[in-house]
Design a protein around this motif. Structure first.
Motif, short mmCIF file in Angstrom:
data_model
loop_
_atom_site.label_atom_id
_atom_site.label_comp_id
_atom_site.label_asym_id
_atom_site.label_seq_id
_atom_site.Cartn_x
_atom_site.Cartn_y
_atom_site.Cartn_z
N MET A 193 -18.18 15.88 4.57
CA MET A 193 -18.98 15.06 3.39
C MET A 193 -18.92 13.46 3.45
O MET A 193 -18.63 12.28 2.37
N ARG A 194 -17.53 12.58 3.82
CA ARG A 194 -17.32 11.56 4.50
C ARG A 194 -17.68 10.91 6.05
O ARG A 194 -17.04 11.28 7.03
N MET A 195 -19.02 10.94 6.85
CA MET A 195 -18.86 10.93 7.67
C MET A 195 -18.88 11.25 8.42
O MET A 195 -18.65 11.23 9.58
N GLU A 196 -19.14 12.67 7.63
CA GLU A 196 -18.73 14.02 8.91
C GLU A 196 -20.16 14.32 9.45
O GLU A 196 -21.35 14.96 9.12
N ARG A 197 -20.26 14.72 11.52
CA ARG A 197 -20.53 15.00 12.39
C ARG A 197 -20.93 16.16 11.64
O ARG A 197 -20.42 17.25 12.07
N VAL A 198 -22.27 16.57 11.84
CA VAL A 198 -22.64 18.45 11.51
C VAL A 198 -24.24 17.81 12.90
O VAL A 198 -25.04 17.00 12.83
N GLU A 199 -23.56 19.45 13.47
CA GLU A 199 -25.10 19.31 13.92
C GLU A 199 -25.76 20.50 14.21
O GLU A 199 -25.61 21.12 13.41
N GLY A 200 -27.26 20.38 14.20
CA GLY A 200 -28.46 20.92 13.42
C GLY A 200 -28.19 22.13 14.54
O GLY A 200 -28.27 22.07 15.38
N ALA A 201 -29.29 22.90 14.12
CA ALA A 201 -29.81 24.06 14.85
C ALA A 201 -30.84 23.90 15.63
O ALA A 201 -30.70 24.12 16.85
N HIS A 202 -31.56 22.49 15.61
CA HIS A 202 -32.63 22.59 16.91
C HIS A 202 -31.75 20.95 17.89
O HIS A 202 -32.94 20.43 18.31
N GLY A 203 -30.56 20.56 17.89
CA GLY A 203 -30.01 19.82 18.68
C GLY A 203 -30.64 18.16 17.93
O GLY A 203 -30.04 17.37 18.49
N GLU A 204 -30.46 17.78 16.87
CA GLU A 204 -30.64 16.88 15.50
C GLU A 204 -28.69 17.05 15.65
O GLU A 204 -28.16 17.82 15.33
N VAL A 205 -28.80 15.62 15.24
CA VAL A 205 -27.15 15.33 14.55
C VAL A 205 -27.61 14.58 13.38
O VAL A 205 -27.66 13.70 12.78
N PHE A 206 -26.62 15.21 12.03
CA PHE A 206 -26.72 14.82 11.01
C PHE A 206 -25.48 14.44 10.17
O PHE A 206 -24.52 14.61 10.95
N ILE A 207 -25.32 12.90 9.56
CA ILE A 207 -23.84 12.46 10.12
C ILE A 207 -23.63 12.68 8.05
O ILE A 207 -24.44 11.95 7.35
N ASN A 208 -23.42 13.37 7.97
CA ASN A 208 -22.97 13.66 6.17
C ASN A 208 -22.39 13.07 5.51
O ASN A 208 -20.95 13.15 5.33
N ASP A 209 -22.36 12.04 4.58
CA ASP A 209 -21.66 11.28 3.79
C ASP A 209 -22.15 11.57 2.55
O ASP A 209 -22.18 10.14 1.99
N ALA A 210 -22.75 12.26 2.50
CA ALA A 210 -22.58 12.02 0.95
C ALA A 210 -22.38 12.53 -0.22
O ALA A 210 -22.20 13.31 -1.75
N TYR A 211 -20.97 12.08 -0.39
CA TYR A 211 -20.21 12.29 -1.45
C TYR A 211 -19.87 11.77 -2.61
O TYR A 211 -19.95 11.38 -3.40
N ASN A 212 -20.26 10.62 -2.30
CA ASN A 212 -19.89 9.28 -3.13
C ASN A 212 -21.12 8.66 -2.78
O ASN A 212 -21.52 8.25 -0.92
N ALA A 213 -21.98 7.45 -3.31
CA ALA A 213 -22.47 6.29 -2.57
C ALA A 213 -22.15 4.33 -3.84
O ALA A 213 -22.00 5.16 -4.68
N SER A 214 -22.18 3.66 -3.46
CA SER A 214 -21.73 2.52 -3.55
C SER A 214 -22.63 1.08 -2.69
O SER A 214 -22.60 1.65 -1.18
N PRO A 215 -23.10 0.16 -3.92
CA PRO A 215 -23.58 -0.45 -2.52
C PRO A 215 -22.30 -1.04 -1.31
O PRO A 215 -24.04 -0.71 0.49
N THR A 216 -21.75 -0.92 -1.57
CA THR A 216 -20.79 -1.83 -0.18
C THR A 216 -20.99 -0.73 1.11
O THR A 216 -21.08 -0.72 2.03
N SER A 217 -20.83 0.64 0.23
CA SER A 217 -20.18 2.17 1.39
C SER A 217 -21.87 2.36 1.98
O SER A 217 -21.84 3.35 3.07
N MET A 218 -22.88 1.89 0.57
CA MET A 218 -24.16 2.47 1.34
C MET A 218 -24.81 1.20 2.31
O MET A 218 -24.99 1.96 3.88
N LEU A 219 -24.45 -0.20 2.33
CA LEU A 219 -24.50 -0.79 3.59
C LEU A 219 -23.57 0.03 5.36
O LEU A 219 -24.07 -1.11 6.22
N ALA A 220 -22.26 0.17 4.49
CA ALA A 220 -21.61 0.52 5.88
C ALA A 220 -22.35 1.21 6.54
O ALA A 220 -21.69 1.64 7.76
#
Length: 453
Positions: A317-344
């Motif tokens: 959950m830190r900029m983790e690349r996750v393959e979806g079931a139908h060819g889509e790609v997710f970037i899982n950065d859902a562990y935490n968020a602040s304005p600085t990290s959101m903009l990054a």
């Protein structure tokens, strides 16, 4: 830690249990009966919702070698190896500090508003090419987690890489004095904990407490593009330190940087060699520089550093690349968020190459204090809809973000239920799409990604 109960009692300056138990050998410590290991010292705490003393017998059933017990708590077992202390938390910290002083492993301590865990993982992974390394596991980075981590460090370990978190003044100082770092790293100063500390200046001062426990020959590596840190360094006489960052005024900086789908490649200052950093996002170049700084200081070559990066395992959950079931790609950065990290993270999404379109799923940023509405609205104003045409916002605070974004794009949606967000996302998602999922831990946005695996 491997000690007899008599030795533990001596460190804690309290009475040892009866002779029947005093010679028993204890290895490590735990506060959780679900994860306790045979021979551990169980440390019970009285919390708001439960009292660890209720689980002491269960801890022994799971293999605990002994337990602390807070003085004055009733129903102390008389048939078990118990050490009575005034405060179990203080006793745990005292044991950890004593264990640190009598062992010769190096300590690398890491703090900062963002990037602590990523930097910890990188440093531990890279140093493992040359040393026996242990690191903070999970979120064991506070007044309980850090001493527990230290007491479970093996005596054969060469380097301990310890993460230090905080929410207010004095907390990093306590952890630093327990760990007495050989190397301290401050990754950056962001907006997390504004609710508690009131300003970025105060956040910087709280993070800078990490130098309080630096041992006599210790050194601080810090993000030199941050004026608040540069000011604190300039005000501290006799501090041994070195900076890293994008600006050429830093002791370590990237002369050239190439960002791609696998991470980044950097050419350092005056070096001809390129080093690959296999973590997504331009902001993670800085965490890589902190790692390189640390590794060079501990005697690794650039070739060993490159090898270490390639083998590094990152926390989920830190900029983790996750393959979806139908060819889509997710970037899982859902562990935490602040304005600085959101903009990054949004900058990464803008720059990333995708076969399909790009979609941002953004959740609330928590602990921002009185200016939380302003911070959320500013994110909504800064999204580049030419590169990121679809936005799905989640959570009560993200309504502000969505309101600003709707002024600039019609493909903006707001939700307060995960299932409704997932339903809408399915309408937009196609093979080859790239989806960034980013929000504070309390938003649990990883549930969105789970629905598409």
């Amino acid at each position: 830690m491997k000690k007899t109960l008599r030795e533990i009692a001596d460190i804690l300056e309290t009475d040892a249990p009866s002779e029947e138990f005093a010679g028993a050998v204890i290895e490590g410590a735990s506060i959780n009966t679900l994860t306790i290991q045979p021979g551990n010292l169980f440390v019970p705490f009285k919390g708001e919702k439960t009292d660890g003393h209720k689980y002491v017998r269960q801890a022994f059933e799971k293999g605990a070698g002994a337990s602390l017990w807070q003085k004055g708590v009733p129903d102390q077992p008389s048939d078990l190896p118990i050490i009575v202390v005034n405060d179990p938390e203080e006793a745990l910290q005292k044991l950890a500090a004593a264990y640190r002083l009598e062992n010769h492993f190096k300590v690398v301590a890491i703090t900062g508003s963002n990037g602590k865990t990523t930097t910890k993982d990188m440093i531990a992974g890279v140093l493992s090419t040359k040393y026996s390394v242990q690191k903070t596991e999970g979120n064991f980075n506070n007044n309980l987690g850090l001493p527990l981590t230290m007491l479970n460090i093996r005596e054969s370990t060469d380097v301990a890489v310890l993460e230090m978190g905080m929410s207010g003044f004095g907390e990093i100082e306590l952890l630093s004095n327990i760990a007495t770092p050989d190397i301290a790293v401050i990754t950056n100063i962001g907006e997390s904990h504004l609710q508690d500390l009131g300003s970025r200046e105060n956040i910087a001062k709280a993070k800078f407490e990490i130098i309080s426990g630096l041992n006599e020959n210790g050194i601080l590596f810090y993000y030199g593009d941050e004026p608040l840190l540069k000011n604190l360094v300039a005000q501290t006489e006799g501090l041994k330190c070195a900076s890293y960052g994008y600006e050429e005024t830093n002791g370590l900086y990237p002369r050239n940087t190439v960002i791609d789908d696998a991470g980044s490649r950097v050419q350092l200052g005056t070096e001809e060699t390129w080093v690959s950093i296999p973590v997504l996002g331009r902001h993670n170049v800085l965490n890589g520089l902190a790692t390189i700084r640390t590794a060079l200081h501990l005697g690794l070559t650039l070739e060993e550093i490159e090898e270490g990066f390639a083998k590094t395992e990152m926390t989920s959950m830190r900029m983790e690349r996750v393959e979806g079931a139908h060819g889509e790609v997710f970037i899982n950065d859902a562990y935490n968020a602040s304005p600085t990290s959101m903009l990054a993270a949004l900058q990464f999404l803008e720059e990333a190459k995708a076969q399909g379109k790009k979609i941002a799923v953004l959740g609330d940023m928590l602990e921002l204090g009185d200016n939380e509405e302003q911070f959320h609205r500013e994110i909504g104003q800064k999204i580049n809809f030419n590169e990121i045409p679809v936005l799905l916002a989640f959570g009560p605070r993200s309504r502000w973000l969505a309101e600003e974004a709707l002024e600039r794009s019609p493909l903006v949606y707001w939700f307060d239920q995960h299932d409704e967000l997932i339903t809408e996302l399915k309408k937009h998602l196609s093979e080859g799409d790239l989806v960034l999922v980013k929000g504070s831990r309390g938003m649990q946005l990883e549930k969105v990604i789970e629905a598409f695996k």
